[in-house]
Scaffold this motif. Sequence first.
Motif, short mmCIF file in Angstrom:
data_model
loop_
_atom_site.label_atom_id
_atom_site.label_comp_id
_atom_site.label_asym_id
_atom_site.label_seq_id
_atom_site.Cartn_x
_atom_site.Cartn_y
_atom_site.Cartn_z
N VAL A 14 0.86 -1.18 0.00
CA VAL A 14 0.00 0.00 0.00
C VAL A 14 0.90 1.25 0.00
O VAL A 14 1.82 1.37 0.81
CB VAL A 14 -0.92 0.01 1.24
CG1 VAL A 14 -1.78 1.29 1.25
CG2 VAL A 14 -1.80 -1.23 1.24
N HIS A 15 0.64 2.13 -0.95
CA HIS A 15 1.43 3.36 -1.03
C HIS A 15 1.10 4.28 0.13
O HIS A 15 -0.01 4.26 0.66
CB HIS A 15 1.14 4.08 -2.36
CG HIS A 15 1.69 3.38 -3.56
ND1 HIS A 15 3.05 3.25 -3.80
CD2 HIS A 15 1.08 2.75 -4.60
CE1 HIS A 15 3.25 2.59 -4.93
NE2 HIS A 15 2.05 2.26 -5.44
N ASP A 16 2.07 5.11 0.46
CA ASP A 16 1.86 6.05 1.56
C ASP A 16 0.98 7.22 1.13
O ASP A 16 0.32 7.85 1.96
CB ASP A 16 3.22 6.62 2.03
CG ASP A 16 4.06 5.54 2.69
OD1 ASP A 16 3.46 4.58 3.23
OD2 ASP A 16 5.30 5.63 2.64
N GLU A 17 1.00 7.51 -0.18
CA GLU A 17 0.27 8.66 -0.66
C GLU A 17 -1.25 8.45 -0.48
O GLU A 17 -1.76 7.39 -0.79
CB GLU A 17 0.56 8.90 -2.16
CG GLU A 17 1.95 9.42 -2.45
CD GLU A 17 3.02 8.33 -2.44
OE1 GLU A 17 2.66 7.15 -2.22
OE2 GLU A 17 4.20 8.64 -2.64
N ARG A 18 -1.87 9.50 0.02
CA ARG A 18 -3.31 9.39 0.29
C ARG A 18 -4.04 10.37 -0.64
O ARG A 18 -3.69 11.53 -0.74
CB ARG A 18 -3.58 9.76 1.76
CG ARG A 18 -4.92 9.34 2.25
CD ARG A 18 -4.95 9.19 3.77
NE ARG A 18 -6.24 8.74 4.21
CZ ARG A 18 -6.65 7.47 4.18
NH1 ARG A 18 -5.83 6.54 3.73
NH2 ARG A 18 -7.84 7.14 4.60
N TYR A 19 -5.06 9.86 -1.30
CA TYR A 19 -5.79 10.66 -2.28
C TYR A 19 -7.20 10.97 -1.78
O TYR A 19 -7.88 10.10 -1.24
CB TYR A 19 -5.86 9.93 -3.63
CG TYR A 19 -4.56 10.10 -4.41
CD1 TYR A 19 -4.43 11.09 -5.37
CD2 TYR A 19 -3.47 9.29 -4.12
CE1 TYR A 19 -3.22 11.27 -6.03
CE2 TYR A 19 -2.26 9.46 -4.78
CZ TYR A 19 -2.14 10.45 -5.75
OH TYR A 19 -0.95 10.64 -6.39
N LEU A 20 -7.57 12.21 -1.99
CA LEU A 20 -8.89 12.67 -1.54
C LEU A 20 -9.88 12.57 -2.71
O LEU A 20 -9.60 13.05 -3.81
CB LEU A 20 -8.79 14.13 -1.09
CG LEU A 20 -10.11 14.82 -0.70
CD1 LEU A 20 -10.64 14.23 0.61
CD2 LEU A 20 -9.90 16.34 -0.57
N VAL A 21 -11.00 11.96 -2.45
CA VAL A 21 -12.04 11.85 -3.49
C VAL A 21 -12.77 13.19 -3.57
O VAL A 21 -13.39 13.62 -2.60
CB VAL A 21 -13.03 10.71 -3.17
CG1 VAL A 21 -14.13 10.67 -4.23
CG2 VAL A 21 -12.31 9.37 -3.09
N VAL A 22 -12.65 13.85 -4.72
CA VAL A 22 -13.33 15.15 -4.87
C VAL A 22 -14.55 15.04 -5.78
O VAL A 22 -15.35 15.97 -5.87
CB VAL A 22 -12.36 16.23 -5.45
CG1 VAL A 22 -11.24 16.52 -4.46
CG2 VAL A 22 -11.80 15.80 -6.80
#
Lengths: 236, 423
Positions: free
Chosen positions: B184-192
């Motif tokens: 699992v990547h550390d980058e976190r993406y916000l659902v817009v």
Amino acid sequence: MALLELRDLKKSYRAPDGTVQVVLDVPEFTLGASEQVAMAGSSGSGKTTLLNAIAGILTPDSGSIRLEGTDLAQLSESQRDALRAATIGYVFQTFNLLQGYTALENVTLGMAFGPGPDRAFASELLARLGLGDRLDYRPRQLSVGQQQRVALARALANRPRLVLADEPTGNLDPVRALEALDMLRELCGEHGAALLLVSHDRSILDRFERVVDLAQINRAAAGAVVAGATVGGNAS
Amino acid sequence: MKLFGTLLLMVRRSLRQHALSTAVTVASTALAIALVMAVFNVSQQAERSFTAGDLDVEAVLGARGSEVQLVLNSIYHLETSPGNLPWSLYREVAEDPGVRFAIPYAVGDSYRTFRVVGTTTDVFRDLRFGDGSTLAVRRGHQIFDPRNREAVIGSTVAERTGLKRGDSFNPTHGVGVGADGGVVHDERYLVVGVLEPTGTPLDRVLWIPIEGIFRMGGHKLRGTGEEFEAEAGVDIPDEHKEVSAVLLGFRNRSTGFRLSQLINRQGKIATLAYPVQAVMGDIFNKLGWVNRVLEVIAYLVVAVAAGSILASIYNTMNERRREFAILRALGARRSTVFGAIVLEAGAIAGLGSLVGLVVYLAIGMAVAEIVRSRTGVHLNVLAWHPIFVAAPLGMVALGAASGLLPALKAYKTDVAENLVPQS
């Protein structure tokens, strides 16, 4: 003119042992319109064969059967079927009701191959025979006496000119047998149908003005064996 | 007419009297009809859906390799990516005057089995589906800002994962990896934004900025042939960038042929899958024999169903001889009895066909749902096909024909012999 005339009627069968057995040998017999005749005959005397021949179910080896002047021998099988559907009512000893059908359907089905189903008349007939509240009953749900009355209604539903009855009370107790016979005779009288009934029951025969001994009109009643005669199926 | 009514009564009564064998025969006939309809219609709908292309994409540019793999990976988000292309080639093709649009895809990550696709905002402007609609986010939602770690997700993704606007997620390295596996990547993406349903494979995608894929931890760029890892806050030189595929639309067909000639014949580093529909059509052509086999199996099942009609009626003939004799004694002609049996056989086939249509709808909808959930492709199993008429009519005719043998037996019934009870 007589309704039914038999002349030199002959019918024979091949027995299992290969011999040919003459079952019918009737030089002459007549039945008038609306006449009611009982025919006395013991078991194996050829009475069912005679009725089947008159109904056009069996074809005789020789001789003629005239019904209202029409010689059945001159008709094709399908014409005999049509004549039977329109002119003849048949009451069997075992009733021969169709088990999957209601009382009313048994009666209307008998009409379907003749003038066409007439539910109102069929219902009226059944009601006349005390089965007005049993129209939707199936044969198994009816008593033996009730089944016989359905069979009577079916035989008369087409307003036939001739009713053939083969031991029609054979499966009923003496009291119910006489009741059924009276109903049959009464209905035939009402509808102007001639009745030819075969039975070996003396109490039944005694009710008729004209009783014919099958042994007297059928020379083969004793079961004469004749080599080389035309053959058909099995005698009944 | 009165005789036909009588025949119908006779058929109804017979079917009821032999309810069990009737039910079994109707069931086997229904399965046969459903199978025939499914083989003919579902396969046709599948081919139509996969080849007609609900997406207005004419070509896919990708790494040198299989055109089929390229299309499956880029359009249907199935299969693995055949490799990457240098960013420069994408720009070169995008700037061709004959190219209407060029949408870059960078793939390699997923979220709970759904593909994460890095792309530009062009995808929301240029990619058209169905009757020409563009991708639209739900009311109040928005598309991602290419500078931020933001995502727009397809409707199926939202439905299956429960993600909604304002939620965030961490992509998993690799594709087709479940929530419980993979790095699992550390980058976190916000659902817009959540997209309105499209009925296409796009519903199964999570869209993020293409820079996000370039900068995802552990991702190496090999645009120059040497490995390059992006640093936070530092622009990535174009020569290091790579794309997995480019979706293309052309202003005219000649552009497609010209680029195909240029890339597939003369070049050695890329493949242009063009036209996309032909590539998918080729798959179905190659798999055509499978369909032929299925058709033969369907015909055999129909033959077995017809045989079961014959057997079920024929087996009742002995017990019904007296019934036929009684009917004949009542004045029924031989042809009437014969017709009743043929009609009965046809009626069983007809009932089977009706039930078969229902079974087909159940099977078709189940298949359509499976295909939709696996690929996002929408199969219209209710779409008209001549088999909907041909199969029932053929089955009724075949059923009636299979009633001929027992009907002949009924036809030959000896009346006098069978009027007395058989012990």
